[in-house]
Design a protein around this motif. Sequence first.
Motif, short mmCIF file in Angstrom:
data_model
loop_
_atom_site.label_atom_id
_atom_site.label_comp_id
_atom_site.label_asym_id
_atom_site.label_seq_id
_atom_site.Cartn_x
_atom_site.Cartn_y
_atom_site.Cartn_z
N THR A 433 0.80 -1.22 0.00
CA THR A 433 0.00 0.00 0.00
C THR A 433 0.84 1.27 0.00
N GLY A 434 2.07 1.20 0.52
CA GLY A 434 2.80 2.43 0.82
C GLY A 434 2.13 3.13 1.98
N TYR A 435 2.20 4.47 1.97
CA TYR A 435 1.57 5.23 3.05
C TYR A 435 0.06 4.97 3.07
N ILE A 436 -0.48 4.88 4.27
CA ILE A 436 -1.94 4.86 4.45
C ILE A 436 -2.28 6.06 5.32
N PRO A 437 -2.59 7.19 4.69
CA PRO A 437 -2.87 8.41 5.44
C PRO A 437 -4.33 8.47 5.85
N THR A 438 -4.69 9.50 6.58
CA THR A 438 -6.09 9.78 6.83
C THR A 438 -6.63 10.66 5.70
N ASP A 439 -7.92 10.81 5.64
CA ASP A 439 -8.51 11.67 4.62
C ASP A 439 -8.01 13.10 4.73
N ARG A 440 -7.77 13.52 5.96
CA ARG A 440 -7.30 14.90 6.17
C ARG A 440 -5.99 15.15 5.46
N HIS A 441 -5.11 14.17 5.42
CA HIS A 441 -3.80 14.38 4.80
C HIS A 441 -3.92 14.56 3.29
N PHE A 442 -4.84 13.85 2.67
CA PHE A 442 -5.10 14.11 1.25
C PHE A 442 -5.63 15.53 1.07
N GLU A 443 -6.57 15.91 1.94
CA GLU A 443 -7.19 17.23 1.79
C GLU A 443 -6.19 18.36 2.00
N GLU A 444 -5.24 18.17 2.90
CA GLU A 444 -4.27 19.22 3.20
C GLU A 444 -3.07 19.20 2.26
N GLY A 445 -2.99 18.20 1.38
CA GLY A 445 -1.90 18.17 0.41
C GLY A 445 -0.58 17.67 0.97
N ASP A 446 -0.63 16.63 1.77
CA ASP A 446 0.60 16.02 2.30
C ASP A 446 1.52 15.64 1.14
N ALA A 447 2.66 16.31 1.06
CA ALA A 447 3.57 16.12 -0.07
C ALA A 447 4.19 14.73 -0.09
N ASN A 448 4.21 14.03 1.03
CA ASN A 448 4.79 12.69 1.06
C ASN A 448 3.97 11.68 0.29
N LEU A 449 2.75 12.05 -0.06
CA LEU A 449 1.87 11.14 -0.79
C LEU A 449 2.08 11.21 -2.29
N ALA A 450 3.06 12.00 -2.73
CA ALA A 450 3.25 12.22 -4.17
C ALA A 450 3.62 10.94 -4.91
N ASP A 451 4.42 10.05 -4.27
CA ASP A 451 4.84 8.87 -5.03
C ASP A 451 4.92 7.58 -4.19
N TRP A 452 4.73 7.65 -2.87
CA TRP A 452 4.88 6.44 -2.06
C TRP A 452 3.55 6.07 -1.42
N CYS A 453 2.47 6.42 -2.05
CA CYS A 453 1.15 6.08 -1.54
C CYS A 453 0.34 5.53 -2.70
N TRP A 454 -0.07 4.26 -2.58
CA TRP A 454 -0.78 3.60 -3.68
C TRP A 454 -2.22 3.25 -3.32
N VAL A 455 -2.75 3.85 -2.25
CA VAL A 455 -4.15 3.62 -1.89
C VAL A 455 -4.94 4.90 -2.14
N ALA A 456 -6.21 4.73 -2.47
CA ALA A 456 -7.05 5.86 -2.83
C ALA A 456 -7.53 6.60 -1.60
N PRO A 457 -7.86 7.89 -1.76
CA PRO A 457 -8.54 8.60 -0.67
C PRO A 457 -9.81 7.85 -0.28
N GLY A 458 -10.17 7.95 0.98
CA GLY A 458 -11.32 7.21 1.48
C GLY A 458 -10.95 5.93 2.20
#
Length: 819
Positions: A433-458
């Motif tokens: 999966t790579g990073y599994i952030p919370t929805d808030r991190h997608f909304e706030e534009g967490d830059a770490n999700l640019a290439d090491w996160c392979w799961v969808a928001p939600g």
Amino acid sequence: MNDQQERFPRPNRAAVEINRREALGAVAACLAVGPVVADPAASGFRLATFAADVTPPAGHPLMGGGIAPAAEVMDRLSARGFVLSGAGKPVVLAAIDWCEIRNDAFDRWREALAEAADTDPRRVLVACLHQHDAPIADLAAQRLLDARQSAAKICDPGFHELAVRGVAQAVREGLRSARRVTHVGTGQARVEAVASNRRYLRADGRPAFDRMSATRDPAIRDQPEGLIDPWLRTLSFWDGDRPVLALSAYATHPMSHYGRGAVSADFIGMARRMRQDEMPDVFQIYATGCGGNVTAGKYNDGSPANRPALAGRIHRAMVAAWAATERSPIERAEFRSVPLRLEPRDGPGFTVADLRKRLETDPRPFGRCLAALGLAWRARADAGHAIDVPALDLGRAQLLLLPGESYVEYQLLAQRSRPDSFVVTLGYGEAGTGYIPTDRHFEEGDANLADWCWVAPGSEARMARAIAAALGGDEAGVRPTVEIRGVYGGMPAEILDRGKTLADYGINAVWIGSGGLTREAIETLKRQGAKAFAEFNTMHDAAYLEGHPDAAPIGADGTPCPPPDGWQGVCPTHPGYRAARMAAFRQVLRDFAIDGIWLDYHHAHASWEQAEPALPDTCFCARCLARFAREADVKLPDRPAPEVARMLLGPHRDRWVGWRCGVFTDWVRELRDIRDEVRPGALLGTFHCPWSEDDRGGALRAKLAIDLRAQAEYLDVLSPMPYHARFGHAADPAWIGRQVAWLGRHLGIHGRPGERLRIWPIVQLSDWGEPVPAAQVAQAIAQGARRPATGLTAFAWGSLSKDRDKVEELGRAYRALKP
């Protein structure tokens, strides 16, 4: 030292040059002995430990090809774990000094270790520690690169297979000397000056996410730690009074400096080795918690000298957690595994077409590795793959493994899901999966999700459901899960003075007013296996008015409103009062190791805790009127306060009520932020009026300024106060259950194990207004424990303790509710 202790070179010794033949030979040497299984006739619980070297050969990619490959060994890498037998098929845990194990490589590890332990692969927990100067294994991704004859490399499949077989053989050998275990131990200690969240706020208030493992910018290091789990938790197994194994876990990226080709287990490996040297007869395992968005960046600038410094801080916490350990008999060892389906990310750069293009054309070798990693996960997800979320339930303690680089919010959620238990959460399980952030991190534009996160928001809601199910099990029957059975109003010393324990009366939680908290009381509760919760008065600090008369609430007549029935409230917009209460709240959390803190008297100036409440309209001071006009965008005339009050209670009533509710909700928001900063593992609850929003003409909102839906966003537990005798329902204790049921419907709370929001009512057992006879105690408790409630507490110990018959009835009722 025995053959399972750490025996690898110290990091400060000269680096060791390695070659592929030596590394593969060391692993292959472990494979000579035939299979060995534990004696099936052995009774009770038995624990086998194992360890194997998994150091990669020279030239092997590190961090999946993202940094320099292995050129030297600063300290060797190991896989360390245990096999627990005695309750169904064995359960295996393997904690591995690798960065990640992904996709079909993860399957291979579980299959091989399951075969070695004669168990099912779903009962094998494989967790990486996530050091970066270590391998990533993804066989499917490597095949994609090999099919294109790419120079980019993620891993060496040959070395991977030898490592897997070596660890499997270590499992077989460990089973030769499995030991009886009778007790489980739990202890925790705060880690000082190691972890910090990547997220911080810039000077303009916008969030940034670039506080990495080594942060050289002193301005970024100076920012607050942010949201972390500050506690290192140690779960141990014992044979009587002899310790056998200690598993310690802490949530942070475990790197001090890396990327130069020097293989290392980093500062957590150093701390583990120090602890093993100190306790040669107690097998030491370290695992990394949910550290996806947590690093040592605030306390680390990347200098080599910081590695032993960070190791020393982890080591001190391990020592302290061991000193705080309490043992209890192993009553059960139940295993649960919940399937979790996370949708693959499919936005720009993450579509199959985009990833295939990048695999073919990216000029950077690591860019092609990232594309292969993404495609391997995408193929697995598109095939309908469900991740297993396993948990080992030991009664007093829970061991949970979460996938990928789960963010720390999920670890804190797991703890709040089971406040009745000691939850040890491991991260870096199945890592595709790579990073599994919370929805808030997608909304706030967490830059770490640019290439090491392979799961969808939600993904957050799915993760929350899986955590709840893994920790709580499936709901069965109609009996509720009553995780908390408490008393409110001080330490139940009378029980202890009689030579009894709180557990003898089914009590596992006590609420104490924040002004009466002492460290001695909290320590006593911990020894009793009970939770310590604080009660905090927000709006009823009448003494503040003595020096600040301008904080008195103003009534509709334009004068200070007298205290109804002696209940003195305070103006909620007075900045000095709010600052004082926030500071007091922060101090309570800082000074006392409480498990949660409950807001009390958090409502407007009124006296509602009686059959006929007194509900004046307030506050119409100039400060409140000015704020309302500005924030609600309502132009108010320059007229005397009584005339303005009539307008607000007339044509502007809805906006006035909404604004007042928002003021009190904003208090809850700030209190939650303080909780998150100072003691994030503690629960935030509220004691509140039990009325529905329709009762008494909507007085809950219109008079008391309580918007439960809005406040619930920031709370973990709601504790309505359905004092049936006090409120005119002395002959109808079922009224308690009806009010709790309304709250559940209103907020969508079902009382299922692990829901984020919980309802724990406080029920009246003491005489106040009307008496509550001893014969009615069981009925009141039963009504308070009905779904959707998952806990409850009794009001109030001070007077209840004087009635021995009621105390005995409480004990019988609570014991009947124990899981």
